[in-house]
Design a protein around this motif. Structure first.
Motif, PDB file in Angstrom:
ATOM      1  N   ASN A 101       0.836  -1.200   0.000  1.00 37.25           N
ATOM      2  CA  ASN A 101       0.000   0.000   0.000  1.00 37.25           C
ATOM      3  C   ASN A 101       0.870   1.248   0.000  1.00 37.25           C
ATOM      4  O   ASN A 101       2.066   1.179   0.297  1.00 37.25           O
ATOM      5  N   SER A 102       0.254   2.361  -0.323  1.00 38.54           N
ATOM      6  CA  SER A 102       0.965   3.659  -0.327  1.00 38.54           C
ATOM      7  C   SER A 102       2.277   3.566  -1.098  1.00 38.54           C
ATOM      8  O   SER A 102       3.326   4.006  -0.628  1.00 38.54           O
ATOM      9  N   LEU A 103       2.194   3.005  -2.287  1.00 40.97           N
ATOM     10  CA  LEU A 103       3.406   2.774  -3.071  1.00 40.97           C
ATOM     11  C   LEU A 103       4.047   4.078  -3.510  1.00 40.97           C
ATOM     12  O   LEU A 103       3.357   5.072  -3.806  1.00 40.97           O
ATOM     13  N   LYS A 104       5.369   4.055  -3.556  1.00 42.66           N
ATOM     14  CA  LYS A 104       6.177   5.214  -3.929  1.00 42.66           C
ATOM     15  C   LYS A 104       7.023   4.869  -5.154  1.00 42.66           C
ATOM     16  O   LYS A 104       7.323   3.695  -5.382  1.00 42.66           O
ATOM     17  N   PRO A 105       7.447   5.865  -5.911  1.00 44.44           N
ATOM     18  CA  PRO A 105       8.315   5.567  -7.062  1.00 44.44           C
ATOM     19  C   PRO A 105       9.563   4.778  -6.670  1.00 44.44           C
ATOM     20  O   PRO A 105      10.027   3.933  -7.456  1.00 44.44           O
ATOM     21  N   GLU A 106      10.073   5.005  -5.484  1.00 38.39           N
ATOM     22  CA  GLU A 106      11.283   4.276  -5.061  1.00 38.39           C
ATOM     23  C   GLU A 106      11.014   2.816  -4.742  1.00 38.39           C
ATOM     24  O   GLU A 106      11.945   2.055  -4.471  1.00 38.39           O
ATOM     25  N   ASP A 107       9.756   2.390  -4.769  1.00 34.92           N
ATOM     26  CA  ASP A 107       9.424   0.968  -4.620  1.00 34.92           C
ATOM     27  C   ASP A 107       9.560   0.225  -5.943  1.00 34.92           C
ATOM     28  O   ASP A 107       9.435  -1.006  -5.976  1.00 34.92           O
ATOM     29  N   THR A 108       9.810   0.948  -7.020  1.00 40.04           N
ATOM     30  CA  THR A 108       9.967   0.314  -8.330  1.00 40.04           C
ATOM     31  C   THR A 108      11.163  -0.625  -8.320  1.00 40.04           C
ATOM     32  O   THR A 108      12.275  -0.248  -7.967  1.00 40.04           O
ATOM     33  N   ALA A 109      10.909  -1.887  -8.689  1.00 43.83           N
ATOM     34  CA  ALA A 109      11.946  -2.916  -8.665  1.00 43.83           C
ATOM     35  C   ALA A 109      11.363  -4.219  -9.192  1.00 43.83           C
ATOM     36  O   ALA A 109      10.149  -4.332  -9.399  1.00 43.83           O
ATOM     37  N   VAL A 110      12.237  -5.191  -9.379  1.00 44.33           N
ATOM     38  CA  VAL A 110      11.790  -6.566  -9.592  1.00 44.33           C
ATOM     39  C   VAL A 110      11.690  -7.210  -8.210  1.00 44.33           C
ATOM     40  O   VAL A 110      12.633  -7.147  -7.423  1.00 44.33           O
ATOM     41  N   TYR A 111      10.535  -7.792  -7.938  1.00 42.85           N
ATOM     42  CA  TYR A 111      10.281  -8.419  -6.642  1.00 42.85           C
ATOM     43  C   TYR A 111      10.409  -9.932  -6.770  1.00 42.85           C
ATOM     44  O   TYR A 111       9.815 -10.543  -7.674  1.00 42.85           O
ATOM     45  N   TYR A 112      11.174 -10.510  -5.852  1.00 44.40           N
ATOM     46  CA  TYR A 112      11.423 -11.943  -5.851  1.00 44.40           C
ATOM     47  C   TYR A 112      10.931 -12.546  -4.542  1.00 44.40           C
ATOM     48  O   TYR A 112      11.099 -11.945  -3.485  1.00 44.40           O
ATOM     49  N   SER A 125      15.096 -21.682  -2.370  1.00 41.20           N
ATOM     50  CA  SER A 125      14.652 -21.610  -3.756  1.00 41.20           C
ATOM     51  C   SER A 125      14.107 -20.221  -4.029  1.00 41.20           C
ATOM     52  O   SER A 125      13.465 -19.619  -3.159  1.00 41.20           O
ATOM     53  N   TRP A 126      14.371 -19.708  -5.238  1.00 46.31           N
ATOM     54  CA  TRP A 126      13.941 -18.378  -5.640  1.00 46.31           C
ATOM     55  C   TRP A 126      12.900 -18.443  -6.749  1.00 46.31           C
ATOM     56  O   TRP A 126      12.938 -19.336  -7.604  1.00 46.31           O
ATOM     57  N   GLY A 127      12.007 -17.470  -6.739  1.00 45.62           N
ATOM     58  CA  GLY A 127      11.106 -17.301  -7.864  1.00 45.62           C
ATOM     59  C   GLY A 127      11.794 -16.555  -8.991  1.00 45.62           C
ATOM     60  O   GLY A 127      12.938 -16.105  -8.860  1.00 45.62           O
ATOM     61  N   GLN A 128      11.078 -16.397 -10.104  1.00 47.02           N
ATOM     62  CA  GLN A 128      11.668 -15.777 -11.293  1.00 47.02           C
ATOM     63  C   GLN A 128      11.596 -14.259 -11.255  1.00 47.02           C
ATOM     64  O   GLN A 128      12.246 -13.581 -12.046  1.00 47.02           O
ATOM     65  N   GLY A 129      10.816 -13.712 -10.340  1.00 43.34           N
ATOM     66  CA  GLY A 129      10.692 -12.271 -10.198  1.00 43.34           C
ATOM     67  C   GLY A 129       9.496 -11.708 -10.932  1.00 43.34           C
ATOM     68  O   GLY A 129       9.077 -12.243 -11.960  1.00 43.34           O
ATOM     69  N   THR A 130       8.950 -10.630 -10.387  1.00 36.23           N
ATOM     70  CA  THR A 130       7.852  -9.925 -11.031  1.00 36.23           C
ATOM     71  C   THR A 130       8.112  -8.424 -10.924  1.00 36.23           C
ATOM     72  O   THR A 130       8.509  -7.933  -9.866  1.00 36.23           O
ATOM     73  N   GLN A 131       7.896  -7.723 -12.021  1.00 37.15           N
ATOM     74  CA  GLN A 131       8.214  -6.300 -12.075  1.00 37.15           C
ATOM     75  C   GLN A 131       7.107  -5.469 -11.432  1.00 37.15           C
ATOM     76  O   GLN A 131       5.922  -5.652 -11.741  1.00 37.15           O
ATOM     77  N   VAL A 132       7.496  -4.564 -10.568  1.00 35.99           N
ATOM     78  CA  VAL A 132       6.581  -3.573  -9.994  1.00 35.99           C
ATOM     79  C   VAL A 132       7.111  -2.195 -10.380  1.00 35.99           C
ATOM     80  O   VAL A 132       8.270  -1.865 -10.092  1.00 35.99           O
ATOM     81  N   THR A 133       6.269  -1.420 -11.041  1.00 37.86           N
ATOM     82  CA  THR A 133       6.652  -0.071 -11.456  1.00 37.86           C
ATOM     83  C   THR A 133       5.651   0.925 -10.881  1.00 37.86           C
ATOM     84  O   THR A 133       4.444   0.787 -11.089  1.00 37.86           O
ATOM     85  N   VAL A 134       6.171   1.888 -10.134  1.00 33.24           N
ATOM     86  CA  VAL A 134       5.332   2.912  -9.522  1.00 33.24           C
ATOM     87  C   VAL A 134       5.643   4.234 -10.222  1.00 33.24           C
ATOM     88  O   VAL A 134       6.729   4.794 -10.061  1.00 33.24           O
ATOM     89  N   SER A 135       4.677   4.702 -10.998  1.00 38.82           N
ATOM     90  CA  SER A 135       4.909   5.899 -11.805  1.00 38.82           C
ATOM     91  C   SER A 135       3.586   6.529 -12.188  1.00 38.82           C
ATOM     92  O   SER A 135       2.582   5.837 -12.375  1.00 38.82           O
TER      93      SER A 135
END
Length: 121
Positions: free
Chosen positions: A83-94, A110-120
């Motif tokens: 919640n309350s996402l900020k531009p600096e939260d932009t990243a690939v989340y694993y 074990s790691w997942g493949q990642g999912t992109q989160v873009t706050v803009s």
């Protein structure tokens, strides 16, 4: 071996919300701690939240009060409500899972493949 599949990333405006999911599958005896990490371009991968099999949680200061980690042990799934996402939260989340293959108390990760989160805007 545990396979992790993340979902729920995308583009969101500042102040918005997203919910990430990470489902574990495969052959294992138990899944212990699960966690979410993120990696922005040109930066290291940082731990942002963890949750034990008993439900104890821990958060990085940068997301405390805004993000909530939870898990459904019956579904072997961990979630990250953002919640309350900020531009600096932009990243690939694993997501990451620590698990045991058998009764022998040896921990594997074990790691997942990642999912992109873009706050803009």
């Amino acid at each position: 071996q545990v396979q992790l599949v993340e979902s729920g990333g995308g583009l969101v405006q500042p102040g918005g919300s997203l919910r990430l999911s990470c489902a574990a599958s495969g052959r294992f005896f138990s899944i212990n701690a699960m966690g979410w990490y993120r990696q922005a371009p040109g930066k290291q991968r940082d731990l942002i939240a963890t949750i034990t099999s008993g439900g104890s949680t821990n958060y990085a200061d940068s997301v405390k009060g805004r993000f909530t980690i939870s898990r459904d042990n019956a579904k072997n799934t961990v979630y990250l409500q953002m919640n309350s996402l900020k531009p600096e939260d932009t990243a690939v989340y694993y997501c990451k899972a620590d698990y045991q293959k058998t009764l022998v108390p040896l921990a594997f990760g074990s790691w997942g493949q990642g999912t992109q989160v873009t706050v803009s805007s």
